[in-house]
Design a protein around this motif. Structure first.
Motif, PDB file in Angstrom:
ATOM      1  N   MET A 113       0.812  -1.210   0.000  1.00  6.60           N
ATOM      2  CA  MET A 113       0.000   0.000   0.000  1.00  6.60           C
ATOM      3  C   MET A 113       0.847   1.262   0.000  1.00  6.60           C
ATOM      4  O   MET A 113       0.447   2.298  -0.530  1.00  6.60           O
ATOM      5  CB  MET A 113      -0.926   0.011   1.225  1.00  6.60           C
ATOM      6  CG  MET A 113      -1.869   1.192   1.288  1.00  6.60           C
ATOM      7  SD  MET A 113      -2.907   1.201   2.775  1.00  6.60           S
ATOM      8  CE  MET A 113      -3.941  -0.228   2.476  1.00  6.60           C
ATOM      9  N   PRO A 117       1.277   4.580  -3.713  1.00  2.35           N
ATOM     10  CA  PRO A 117      -0.135   4.843  -3.411  1.00  2.35           C
ATOM     11  C   PRO A 117      -0.815   5.762  -4.404  1.00  2.35           C
ATOM     12  O   PRO A 117      -2.043   5.755  -4.512  1.00  2.35           O
ATOM     13  CB  PRO A 117      -0.074   5.472  -2.018  1.00  2.35           C
ATOM     14  CG  PRO A 117       1.289   6.082  -1.933  1.00  2.35           C
ATOM     15  CD  PRO A 117       2.174   5.149  -2.701  1.00  2.35           C
ATOM     16  N   ALA A 251      -7.798   3.870   5.625  1.00  2.76           N
ATOM     17  CA  ALA A 251      -6.378   4.200   5.582  1.00  2.76           C
ATOM     18  C   ALA A 251      -6.157   5.696   5.360  1.00  2.76           C
ATOM     19  O   ALA A 251      -6.858   6.328   4.562  1.00  2.76           O
ATOM     20  CB  ALA A 251      -5.682   3.422   4.465  1.00  2.76           C
ATOM     21  N   ARG A 319      -9.319   2.031   1.317  1.00  2.00           N
ATOM     22  CA  ARG A 319      -8.682   3.190   0.692  1.00  2.00           C
ATOM     23  C   ARG A 319      -9.731   4.194   0.221  1.00  2.00           C
ATOM     24  O   ARG A 319     -10.870   3.832  -0.069  1.00  2.00           O
ATOM     25  CB  ARG A 319      -7.830   2.762  -0.510  1.00  2.00           C
ATOM     26  CG  ARG A 319      -6.574   1.994  -0.175  1.00  2.00           C
ATOM     27  CD  ARG A 319      -5.551   2.844   0.585  1.00  2.00           C
ATOM     28  NE  ARG A 319      -5.270   4.103  -0.066  1.00  2.00           N
ATOM     29  CZ  ARG A 319      -4.416   4.276  -1.090  1.00  2.00           C
ATOM     30  NH1 ARG A 319      -3.766   3.231  -1.578  1.00  2.00           N
ATOM     31  NH2 ARG A 319      -4.207   5.466  -1.607  1.00  2.00           N
TER      32      ARG A 319
END
Length: 342
Positions: A113, A117, A251, A319
């Motif tokens: 991740m 990103p 996140a 996300r």
């Protein structure tokens, strides 16, 4: 490089190090928030300066102000730290240059991740999360879902983050989920769900200290929060816990990028590689500065309790599509203010 940037800028000059530098030494200019300055000086800056034989100077401020400065000047800094929502704005407006990953070998050791990103641009150097915290002594049934925020037993006991905070727009996303729609597609239904949650909401908060005070005074039992605030909340009210949500937390990534117009591009890559090394990531986590993103970092249970850490936790995070969020944000702000009578 001229280091006098006007009254609007806060620049920390490392005078002692400068005196020891030769006149031809390179200068790396970093834009960041300025938090944990002493620890960052000790863990990152002093060792990096010794390694590179360079000088490091800073600009400090919040995300919006610092990004705006770089845009207005067309550069002026070599490395900029931003939350992923703001780095996405910078990417969309052409503020950053792609990262040369061949110069940042430590990227390969990061959680997937964190590696890329936002495509070809900067990696994440730390990962956090947004979730729900609640006072386990004051809430009858454990909170296990985002949808629990709408429970009748939580009437007049919740604080939500303001819409202009990092977590604020995420409330709209979760309201859409509660309504069974995508908030970016059916905004009307999402805000109808927000109107339905209003009886549970005491107030919206705009700073972490406001939220902590609301818990301390007993005005709220539940809130949406970022994980970095958990230790401070528990110091004030030990019975506050992080909810284990069946859908997972959201996140939040802090990124590092190299702006277009940077003067020390090669040195900037060296710096990014340095802060992503297992050794530096380990120290930052152990000293309570940032959650690690390098998979080689090993923490005790006590150290890990502070952070978003480990394969299982990272894999369970949701996300945010910041392309969509940034496009929707102005409309959401207007609707939010209308809903809450602001």
């Amino acid at each position: 490089m001229n280091r006098v940037r006007g009254a609007a800028l806060s620049i920390v000059s490392l005078a002692a190090m400068t005196a020891a530098m030769p006149a031809s030494a390179q200068t790396l200019t970093i834009s960041w928030w300025g938090f944990n300055g002493d620890l960052l000086q000790e863990i990152i800056i002093d060792p990096f300066q010794e390694m590179c034989g360079c000088e490091v100077v800073f600009e400090t401020g919040n995300n919006a102000d610092r990004l705006n400065r770089v845009q207005m000047r067309g550069g002026g800094v070599d490395v900029i730290y931003l939350t992923d929502s703001f780095s996405q704005i910078g990417i969309e407006e052409g503020v950053f240059q792609p990262i040369d990953r061949s110069q940042i070998s430590n990227i390969e050791g990061l959680y997937e991740m964190a590696q890329a990103p936002q495509g070809e641009y900067g990696p994440a150097y730390t990962i956090g999360r947004v979730g729900i915290v609640y006072n386990a002594d004051a809430v009858e049934e454990p909170i296990t879902s985002w949808n629990d925020l709408w429970r009748e037993d939580l009437a007049s006991s919740i604080s939500l983050p303001g819409i202009t905070t990092t977590a604020g727009p995420m409330v709209v996303m979760k309201a859409g989920d509660y309504a069974g729609v995508d908030a970016f597609v059916d905004t009307d239904a999402a805000f109808e769900a927000i109107r339905q949650i209003r009886p549970n909401v005491v107030t919206n908060y705009n700073t972490g200290s406001e939220m902590i005070n609301l818990f301390s005074t007993g005005e709220i039992t539940t809130s949406i929060a970022q994980d970095f605030a958990l230790a401070q909340i528990q110091a004030a009210v030990p019975s506050v816990v992080w909810a284990d949500l069946e859908e997972g937390s959201i996140a939040t990534l802090n990124t590092v990028n190299i702006p277009v117009g940077a003067q020390e591009v090669e040195l900037a890559h060296q710096y990014i590689n340095f802060i992503l090394s297992p050794e530096i990531q380990q120290q930052l986590a152990e000293r309570g500065v940032d959650a690690p993103v390098h998979t080689a970092v090993e923490l005790t249970d006590g150290q890990a309790a502070l952070w978003t850490y480990g394969d299982e936790m990272i894999a369970g995070l949701q996300r945010v599509d910041y392309d969509q969020m940034n496009a929707a944000k102005n409309d959401w702000i207007d609707r939010w203010n209308e809903t809450f009578g602001m």
